[in-house]
Scaffold this motif. Structure first.
Motif, PDB file in Angstrom:
ATOM      1  N   ALA A  97       1.218  -1.485  -0.184  1.00  0.00           N
ATOM      2  CA  ALA A  97      -0.022   0.226  -0.059  1.00  0.00           C
ATOM      3  C   ALA A  97       1.035   1.597  -0.237  1.00  0.00           C
ATOM      4  O   ALA A  97       1.603   1.005   0.620  1.00  0.00           O
ATOM      5  CB  ALA A  97      -0.793   0.151   1.841  1.00  0.00           C
ATOM      6  N   ALA A  98       0.635   2.254  -0.837  1.00  0.00           N
ATOM      7  CA  ALA A  98       0.617   3.735  -0.568  1.00  0.00           C
ATOM      8  C   ALA A  98       1.154   4.661   0.566  1.00  0.00           C
ATOM      9  O   ALA A  98      -0.339   5.084   0.635  1.00  0.00           O
ATOM     10  CB  ALA A  98       0.277   4.316  -2.116  1.00  0.00           C
ATOM     11  N   ARG A  99       1.939   4.866   1.280  1.00  0.00           N
ATOM     12  CA  ARG A  99       2.166   5.800   2.193  1.00  0.00           C
ATOM     13  C   ARG A  99       0.899   6.762   1.613  1.00  0.00           C
ATOM     14  O   ARG A  99      -0.209   7.418   2.814  1.00  0.00           O
ATOM     15  CB  ARG A  99       3.022   6.088   2.715  1.00  0.00           C
ATOM     16  N   THR A 100       0.961   7.771   0.543  1.00  0.00           N
ATOM     17  CA  THR A 100       1.371   9.139   0.676  1.00  0.00           C
ATOM     18  C   THR A 100      -1.237   8.632  -0.327  1.00  0.00           C
ATOM     19  O   THR A 100      -1.414   9.727   0.488  1.00  0.00           O
ATOM     20  CB  THR A 100       1.532   9.350  -0.725  1.00  0.00           C
ATOM     21  N   ALA A 101      -1.349   7.932  -0.443  1.00  0.00           N
ATOM     22  CA  ALA A 101      -2.411   7.245  -0.434  1.00  0.00           C
ATOM     23  C   ALA A 101      -3.277   7.371  -0.103  1.00  0.00           C
ATOM     24  O   ALA A 101      -4.294   7.945   0.625  1.00  0.00           O
ATOM     25  CB  ALA A 101      -3.081   6.396  -2.149  1.00  0.00           C
ATOM     26  N   THR A 102      -2.832   6.416   1.438  1.00  0.00           N
ATOM     27  CA  THR A 102      -3.053   6.244   2.547  1.00  0.00           C
ATOM     28  C   THR A 102      -3.549   7.374   3.765  1.00  0.00           C
ATOM     29  O   THR A 102      -4.678   7.737   3.866  1.00  0.00           O
ATOM     30  CB  THR A 102      -1.629   5.940   3.437  1.00  0.00           C
ATOM     31  N   LYS A 103      -2.567   8.413   3.950  1.00  0.00           N
ATOM     32  CA  LYS A 103      -2.801   9.396   4.789  1.00  0.00           C
ATOM     33  C   LYS A 103      -3.483  10.294   3.076  1.00  0.00           C
ATOM     34  O   LYS A 103      -4.132  11.384   4.389  1.00  0.00           O
ATOM     35  CB  LYS A 103      -1.098  10.828   4.079  1.00  0.00           C
ATOM     36  N   ALA A 104      -3.484  10.610   2.056  1.00  0.00           N
ATOM     37  CA  ALA A 104      -4.086  11.157   1.288  1.00  0.00           C
ATOM     38  C   ALA A 104      -5.799  11.031   1.629  1.00  0.00           C
ATOM     39  O   ALA A 104      -7.143  11.751   1.828  1.00  0.00           O
ATOM     40  CB  ALA A 104      -3.902  11.579   0.190  1.00  0.00           C
ATOM     41  N   ALA A 105      -6.648   9.888   1.800  1.00  0.00           N
ATOM     42  CA  ALA A 105      -7.776   9.239   2.110  1.00  0.00           C
ATOM     43  C   ALA A 105      -8.053   9.422   3.597  1.00  0.00           C
ATOM     44  O   ALA A 105      -9.307   9.718   3.797  1.00  0.00           O
ATOM     45  CB  ALA A 105      -7.427   8.309   1.704  1.00  0.00           C
ATOM     46  N   GLY A 198      -8.649   2.806  -0.960  1.00  0.00           N
ATOM     47  CA  GLY A 198      -8.550   4.181  -1.172  1.00  0.00           C
ATOM     48  C   GLY A 198      -9.642   4.705  -0.053  1.00  0.00           C
ATOM     49  O   GLY A 198      -9.631   6.179   0.361  1.00  0.00           O
ATOM     50  N   ARG A 199     -10.055   2.689   0.437  1.00  0.00           N
ATOM     51  CA  ARG A 199     -11.609   3.816   1.996  1.00  0.00           C
ATOM     52  C   ARG A 199     -11.281   3.261   2.889  1.00  0.00           C
ATOM     53  O   ARG A 199     -10.496   2.289   3.412  1.00  0.00           O
ATOM     54  CB  ARG A 199     -12.958   3.056   1.023  1.00  0.00           C
ATOM     55  N   ILE A 200     -11.690   4.206   4.119  1.00  0.00           N
ATOM     56  CA  ILE A 200     -11.579   3.316   5.771  1.00  0.00           C
ATOM     57  C   ILE A 200     -12.065   1.962   5.771  1.00  0.00           C
ATOM     58  O   ILE A 200     -13.718   1.889   5.345  1.00  0.00           O
ATOM     59  CB  ILE A 200     -12.344   4.823   6.649  1.00  0.00           C
ATOM     60  N   ALA A 201     -11.195   1.647   5.461  1.00  0.00           N
ATOM     61  CA  ALA A 201     -11.739  -0.537   6.431  1.00  0.00           C
ATOM     62  C   ALA A 201     -12.004  -1.231   7.845  1.00  0.00           C
ATOM     63  O   ALA A 201     -12.692  -1.160   8.779  1.00  0.00           O
ATOM     64  CB  ALA A 201     -11.529  -1.240   5.591  1.00  0.00           C
ATOM     65  N   GLU A 202     -11.758  -0.198   9.132  1.00  0.00           N
ATOM     66  CA  GLU A 202     -11.201  -0.177  10.282  1.00  0.00           C
ATOM     67  C   GLU A 202     -10.776   1.145  10.724  1.00  0.00           C
ATOM     68  O   GLU A 202      -9.783   2.489  10.237  1.00  0.00           O
ATOM     69  CB  GLU A 202      -9.820  -1.120  10.788  1.00  0.00           C
ATOM     70  N   HIS A 203     -10.984   1.571  11.944  1.00  0.00           N
ATOM     71  CA  HIS A 203     -10.874   2.399  13.058  1.00  0.00           C
ATOM     72  C   HIS A 203     -10.854   2.154  14.477  1.00  0.00           C
ATOM     73  O   HIS A 203     -11.654   1.716  14.951  1.00  0.00           O
ATOM     74  CB  HIS A 203     -12.367   3.700  12.462  1.00  0.00           C
ATOM     75  N   TRP A 204      -9.636   2.485  14.949  1.00  0.00           N
ATOM     76  CA  TRP A 204      -9.666   3.094  16.348  1.00  0.00           C
ATOM     77  C   TRP A 204      -9.299   4.447  17.210  1.00  0.00           C
ATOM     78  O   TRP A 204      -9.111   5.349  16.262  1.00  0.00           O
ATOM     79  CB  TRP A 204      -7.965   2.295  17.042  1.00  0.00           C
ATOM     80  N   ASP A 205      -9.936   4.364  18.554  1.00  0.00           N
ATOM     81  CA  ASP A 205      -9.811   6.241  18.877  1.00  0.00           C
ATOM     82  C   ASP A 205     -10.079   6.291  20.011  1.00  0.00           C
ATOM     83  O   ASP A 205     -10.042   5.166  20.767  1.00  0.00           O
ATOM     84  CB  ASP A 205     -11.055   6.814  17.960  1.00  0.00           C
ATOM     85  N   ILE A 206      -9.261   6.732  20.461  1.00  0.00           N
ATOM     86  CA  ILE A 206      -9.169   7.260  22.066  1.00  0.00           C
ATOM     87  C   ILE A 206      -9.143   9.020  22.083  1.00  0.00           C
ATOM     88  O   ILE A 206      -8.398   9.433  21.618  1.00  0.00           O
ATOM     89  CB  ILE A 206      -7.710   6.565  23.091  1.00  0.00           C
ATOM     90  N   ALA A 207      -9.686   9.312  23.509  1.00  0.00           N
ATOM     91  CA  ALA A 207      -9.324  10.931  23.949  1.00  0.00           C
ATOM     92  C   ALA A 207      -8.614  10.735  25.246  1.00  0.00           C
ATOM     93  O   ALA A 207      -9.719  10.146  25.915  1.00  0.00           O
ATOM     94  CB  ALA A 207     -11.092  11.584  23.276  1.00  0.00           C
ATOM     95  N   GLU A 208      -9.375  11.888  26.003  1.00  0.00           N
ATOM     96  CA  GLU A 208      -8.280  12.191  27.087  1.00  0.00           C
ATOM     97  C   GLU A 208      -8.188  13.261  27.460  1.00  0.00           C
ATOM     98  O   GLU A 208      -7.627  14.912  26.688  1.00  0.00           O
ATOM     99  CB  GLU A 208      -6.307  11.745  27.606  1.00  0.00           C
TER     100      GLU A 208
END
Length: 222
Positions: A97-105, A198-208
């Protein structure tokens, strides 16, 4: 963590750093990658054998020495569904996978959906069939996350992304460190994404909460 990143940290850690570690401190690096001299780490912690934590950190491992750029730590949310743990899911990086394409998405998703709240474009950015959230409070797939964002927009004090500080990525993963506002309080947050075609397939999130920031002992020593 791969051998290169582990060696980089060993070389830059002060000799006296052992004094900062409790004798029973335990942690596991779940995911890590490097982007232009910055190391992202997704870590599960069990510092005292009693309470579990999850930390997402961005560490500068450049020539001038290591230092924590961003760090978010939160207690693990207990859930009976193992598919919605805060560290679950695949760990392998797809090197093709291409870093630039992932960061752009990821940048497009963060700016369009999270910052501007344009949920009418949600389906363009997310793989609605394969998407999985690892937030225990968001059951189901992409449709559940979209409904949650739409519901937040209708609140008197909605969740708002005030500033996106950094987006770092490697291959099919990218992480965004941000300051958010939720119900009148400010939080430091990190969203980690896995991108597929090119699409979001998985997501993790945390907040403090910004006024309750804790410095994890493993990062304080760096």
């Amino acid at each position: 963590m791969d051998d290169h990143n582990a060696q980089a940290l060993r070389e830059r850690r002060p000799a006296s750093s052992k004094a900062f570690y409790p004798p029973n401190f335990r942690f596991e690096v779940i995911r890590s990658f490097e982007d232009d001299g910055r190391l992202f780490m997704h870590v599960a912690q069990n510092p005292d054998g009693q309470e579990n934590w999850v930390t997402m950190s961005l560490i500068d491992v450049g020539a001038e020495g290591a230092g924590v750029l961003h760090q978010v730590t939160t207690p693990v949310r207990v859930t009976g569904n193992p598919d919605h743990t805060m560290v679950g899911g695949p760990r392998l990086i797809t090197e093709s996978a291409a870093r630039t394409a992932t960061k752009a998405a990821v940048r497009e998703f963060v700016d369009t959906i999270l910052v501007r709240g344009e949920t009418d474009r949600f389906d363009e950015r997310v793989d609605m069939i394969r998407f999985r959230s690892h937030n225990p409070r968001i059951p189901g797939g992409g449709a559940s996350l979209r409904r949650l964002i739409e519901a937040e927009q209708a609140c008197a004090e909605p969740l708002r992304y005030l500033k996106v500080h950094d987006i770092v990525g490697c291959a099919n993963y990218a992480a965004a460190f941000s300051t958010i506002e939720f119900r009148g309080r400010r939080y430091e947050a990190c969203d980690l994404f896995r991108v597929d075609d090119g699409r979001i397939a998985e997501h993790w999130d945390i907040a403090e909460a910004s006024d309750e920031r804790l410095m994890a002992s493993n990062d304080r020593a760096i």
